[in-house]
Enzyme design. Structure first.
Site, PDB file in Angstrom:
ATOM      1  CD  GLU A 199      35.072 -40.451  -6.492  1.00 18.00           C
ATOM      2  OE1 GLU A 199      35.578 -40.923  -5.456  1.00 18.00           O
ATOM      3  OE2 GLU A 199      35.729 -39.927  -7.401  1.00 18.00           O
ATOM      4  CE  LYS A 204      49.630 -51.099  -3.523  1.00 20.90           C
ATOM      5  NZ  LYS A 204      48.544 -51.855  -4.146  1.00 20.90           N
ATOM      6  CD  GLU A 221      43.614 -36.980  -8.963  1.00 28.05           C
ATOM      7  OE1 GLU A 221      42.481 -36.644  -8.562  1.00 28.05           O
ATOM      8  OE2 GLU A 221      43.800 -37.916  -9.737  1.00 28.05           O
ATOM      9  CB  CYS A 269      39.327 -38.703  -9.942  1.00 30.17           C
ATOM     10  SG  CYS A 269      40.571 -38.329 -11.180  1.00 30.17           S
TER      11      CYS A 269
HETATM   12  P1  NDP Z   1      41.911 -47.134  -2.885  1.00 31.40           P
HETATM   13  O1  NDP Z   1      42.066 -45.736  -2.497  1.00 31.40           O
HETATM   14  O2  NDP Z   1      41.506 -48.127  -1.870  1.00 31.40           O
HETATM   15  O3  NDP Z   1      43.289 -47.680  -3.530  1.00 31.40           O
HETATM   16  C1  NDP Z   1      44.237 -46.880  -4.208  1.00 31.40           C
HETATM   17  C2  NDP Z   1      45.621 -47.448  -3.978  1.00 31.40           C
HETATM   18  O4  NDP Z   1      45.944 -47.397  -2.588  1.00 31.40           O
HETATM   19  C3  NDP Z   1      45.740 -48.927  -4.359  1.00 31.40           C
HETATM   20  O5  NDP Z   1      47.026 -49.176  -4.879  1.00 31.40           O
HETATM   21  C4  NDP Z   1      45.576 -49.612  -3.031  1.00 31.40           C
HETATM   22  O6  NDP Z   1      46.096 -50.910  -2.983  1.00 31.40           O
HETATM   23  C5  NDP Z   1      46.334 -48.684  -2.134  1.00 31.40           C
HETATM   24  N1  NDP Z   1      45.990 -48.805  -0.715  1.00 31.40           N
HETATM   25  C6  NDP Z   1      44.845 -49.251  -0.156  1.00 31.40           C
HETATM   26  N2  NDP Z   1      44.936 -49.196   1.197  1.00 31.40           N
HETATM   27  C7  NDP Z   1      46.167 -48.716   1.486  1.00 31.40           C
HETATM   28  C8  NDP Z   1      46.856 -48.436   2.692  1.00 31.40           C
HETATM   29  N3  NDP Z   1      46.297 -48.632   3.889  1.00 31.40           N
HETATM   30  N4  NDP Z   1      48.116 -47.941   2.624  1.00 31.40           N
HETATM   31  C9  NDP Z   1      48.707 -47.727   1.429  1.00 31.40           C
HETATM   32  N5  NDP Z   1      48.093 -47.993   0.247  1.00 31.40           N
HETATM   33  C10 NDP Z   1      46.838 -48.462   0.269  1.00 31.40           C
HETATM   34  O7  NDP Z   1      40.938 -47.202  -4.073  1.00 31.40           O
HETATM   35  P2  NDP Z   1      40.224 -48.509  -4.595  1.00 31.40           P
HETATM   36  O8  NDP Z   1      41.057 -48.984  -5.681  1.00 31.40           O
HETATM   37  O9  NDP Z   1      39.897 -49.506  -3.535  1.00 31.40           O
HETATM   38  O10 NDP Z   1      38.845 -47.881  -5.033  1.00 31.40           O
HETATM   39  C11 NDP Z   1      37.862 -47.563  -4.053  1.00 31.40           C
HETATM   40  C12 NDP Z   1      37.210 -46.261  -4.349  1.00 31.40           C
HETATM   41  O11 NDP Z   1      38.193 -45.244  -4.458  1.00 31.40           O
HETATM   42  C13 NDP Z   1      36.494 -46.184  -5.675  1.00 31.40           C
HETATM   43  O12 NDP Z   1      35.210 -46.644  -5.572  1.00 31.40           O
HETATM   44  C14 NDP Z   1      36.536 -44.723  -5.974  1.00 31.40           C
HETATM   45  O13 NDP Z   1      35.490 -44.064  -5.336  1.00 31.40           O
HETATM   46  C15 NDP Z   1      37.826 -44.273  -5.387  1.00 31.40           C
HETATM   47  N6  NDP Z   1      38.903 -44.130  -6.360  1.00 31.40           N
HETATM   48  C16 NDP Z   1      39.260 -42.892  -6.733  1.00 31.40           C
HETATM   49  C17 NDP Z   1      40.249 -42.734  -7.659  1.00 31.40           C
HETATM   50  C18 NDP Z   1      40.663 -41.398  -8.137  1.00 31.40           C
HETATM   51  O14 NDP Z   1      41.316 -41.300  -9.181  1.00 31.40           O
HETATM   52  N7  NDP Z   1      40.332 -40.335  -7.451  1.00 31.40           N
HETATM   53  C19 NDP Z   1      40.939 -43.857  -8.253  1.00 31.40           C
HETATM   54  C20 NDP Z   1      40.495 -45.140  -7.776  1.00 31.40           C
HETATM   55  C21 NDP Z   1      39.532 -45.231  -6.846  1.00 31.40           C
HETATM   56  P3  NDP Z   1      45.223 -52.209  -3.389  1.00 31.40           P
HETATM   57  O15 NDP Z   1      43.922 -51.728  -3.924  1.00 31.40           O
HETATM   58  O16 NDP Z   1      46.067 -52.877  -4.385  1.00 31.40           O
HETATM   59  O17 NDP Z   1      45.057 -53.011  -2.153  1.00 31.40           O
END
Ligand code: NDP
Length: 503
Positions: free
Chosen positions: A397, A190, A265, A299
């Site tokens: 972050e 996903k 991660e 990250c």
């Molecule tokens: P999220 O953690 O919200 O999303 C990551 C993935 O998880 C996406 O595919 C998202 O789907 C999915 N997801 C969201 N909610 C659920 C759930 N309840 N159950 C299962 N899957 C879920 O990150 P965001 O993309 O919203 O980014 C928000 C913040 O996260 C950023 O500001 C940053 O701080 C951090 N981040 C950290 C990353 C890293 O590499 N450590 C990478 C990206 C973000 P969808 O978004 O499609 O709804």
């Protein structure tokens, strides 16, 4: 600040990519035909149209992955045959680097040059996983006495759910999928709803490479709708997640309740520690690169520097001067180094973090505002000085192009500051004194510590975090083993002594 634009990007952007999901070996739409559009955050035009799937699609994808694991050939195929297919996927990615890099650039807002590097770098991850598919093995114990031989098998763990974020969509998926496949697992993926493009292109490549049906399934849609059902599902054996610490916690709780293997991660607040004897130019460059690479949406972003008091002013001035010149703008421009921010929500969050630091008494020494532009969402490269360890900017972050500058007097103080967050993903130390570097590297609580460099990486080296930065490691020699279960087989030879004999 240099802001670069492109006169007419519409020719390069072309028509939106119409990606389709991959379920049970077929490209398909959502069961109810729903679609969602992705606008380029740099150009405000539709660049992708994707199935907006629901729980029923997720269910179908899990069923397909389960059947492929329980009844299909993939888990028992030889490592050599699996490696052949992984190598074909590597070739398939190689052949489509330009196309994949363009959609990655248009959906994330990152510079095209950088997207090219990301996609072509994935080729090596698939090749490395192919090599590991052939070297995966268990253990044997011939030291258990005359009558016993112990054999420890490595078996694929089963169906793996992979949930990925928007910052490095194809790279992060390639840190997971080829290794799970090398182990003999099947998968349901996903991607982030903001960046489906390259994952769906990979689905097309997997089909072309001859992957048996159902081994990899891709569903697109919103996290709580199609991601959440993949976590606690009774037919799923393991969950591999990259994203925010907030969602990571939800996933760990749900996977934990269902007693599933989980790998996470998550975020970081990664420090670069600068000593007075550093290679000045290299350190200045690495600080600017570390925080502005991928617009700080990373990250591993080097989002805080800890600078020795004796050089703090001079070093900060040098970083500000260099950062002022970093070319920002349309990610299609060949000279741009910092592109657009992924979404309005993300931009708002970054601005709120800057405002909070200002209110807490820190100084915005560079940038700090949204960059005015005819289209797209941009934030000026920002440097905040006078940050104290208690401020949110020193601890949380931001996930944007914002550098927090803190100072220290002694090595012990620098180590304490480095460890003074809930995260522990990565860190860097800049000094010519090997004793200083080694002490810092040993004492800092982080999954990776770079010495006199930053953000380098190799598939051979494990990657992951301490504390709130996650659970488990990706890459490295053990990357495939993480997707296996161990099974002990104990063989007895000769006569077995009875426990009890009826009189
Ligand atoms: P999220 O953690 O919200 O999303 C990551 C993935 O998880 C996406 O595919 C998202 O789907 C999915 N997801 C969201 N909610 C659920 C759930 N309840 N159950 C299962 N899957 C879920 O990150 P965001 O993309 O919203 O980014 C928000 C913040 O996260 C950023 O500001 C940053 O701080 C951090 N981040 C950290 C990353 C890293 O590499 N450590 C990478 C990206 C973000 P969808 O978004 O499609 O709804």
């Amino acid at each position: 600040m240099k802001f670069l634009t492109v006169d007419d990007s519409s020719q390069v952007i072309g028509k939106p990519y119409q990606g389709r999901m991959l379920i049970n070996g077929e490209l398909c739409d959502a069961h109810n035909g729903a679609t969602a559009e992705r606008l380029s955050p740099a150009h405000d035009v539709v660049v992708g149209v994707y199935p907006d799937a629901g729980a029923a699609d997720a269910e179908r994808a899990v069923d397909a992955a389960r059947a492929a694991f329980d009844e299909g050939t993939w888990p028992t195929m030889s490592g050599r045959d699996r490696a052949e297919i992984l190598l074909k996927v590597a070739e398939g990615i190689s052949a489509r680097v330009e196309e994949m890099a363009l959609i990655e650039c248009l959906e994330t807002g990152k510079p095209l040059s950088q997207a090219r590097g990301e996609v072509s770098g994935c080729v090596d991850l698939w090749k490395y996983a192919a090599a590991l598919a052939r070297t995966l093995h268990g253990e044997s114990y011939n030291n258990l006495g005359d009558s016993t031989l112990g054999v420890v098998l490595r078996q694929p763990v089963g169906v793996v759910s992979m949930i990925t974020p928007w910052n490095f969509p194809i790279w992060i998926l390639s840190q997971k999928l080829p290794f799970a496949l090398a182990a003999g697992c099947t998968a349901v993926i996903k991607p982030s709803e903001l960046t489906n493009g390259t994952t769906l292109m990979l689905g097309e490549i997997l089909l072309g490479a001859g992957l048996p049906k159902g081994v990899v399934n891709i569903v697109t849609g919103m996290g709580p709708v199609v991601g959440q059902p993949l976590v606690g599902h009774r037919k799923v054996d393991m969950v591999s997640f990259t994203g925010s610490t907030r969602v990571g916690r939800l996933i760990a709780a749900e996977a934990g309740a269902a007693l599933k293997k989980v790998s996470l991660e998550l975020g970081g607040k990664n420090p670069q520690i600068i000593f007075p004897d550093c290679d000045w130019d290299a350190a200045v460059d690495a600080v600017v690169f570390g925080v502005y690479f991928n617009a700080g949406e990373c990250c591993n972003s080097g989002s805080r520097i800890l600078v020795h008091k004796d050089i703090a002013q001079r070093f900060s001035d040098a970083v500000i001067e260099r950062a002022r010149q970093v070319p920002v703008g349309d990610p299609l421009h060949p000279d741009v180094k910092v592109g657009a921010i992924i979404s309005e929500v993300q931009l708002g969050g970054i601005q709120a973090a800057i405002d909070e630091a200002r209110s807490a008494g820190a100084t915005i020494s560079l940038g700090g505002d949204r960059q005015p532009s005819e289209r797209g969402m941009y934030l000026q490269p920002t440097i905040v000085t006078g940050v104290t360890p208690q401020m949110t900017l020193a601890r949380e972050e931001v996930f944007g192009p914002v550098l927090a500058v803190l100072t220290f007097s002694t090595l012990d103080e620098a180590i304490a500051l480095a460890n003074d967050t809930c995260y522990g993903l990565s860190a860097a130390v800049w000094s010519k004194d090997i004793d200083v570097c080694l002490k810092a590297a040993r004492k800092i609580d982080a999954g990776t510590v770079w010495v006199n460099t930053f953000l380098d990486g190799f598939p051979e080296l494990p990657f992951g975090g301490f504390g709130d930065s996650g659970l488990g490691r990706e890459l490295g020699l053990n990357a495939v083993e993480d997707y296996t279960e161990q099974k002990t087989i104990q063989l007895h030879m000769g006569e077995r002594q009875n426990w009890w004999l009826p009189k």
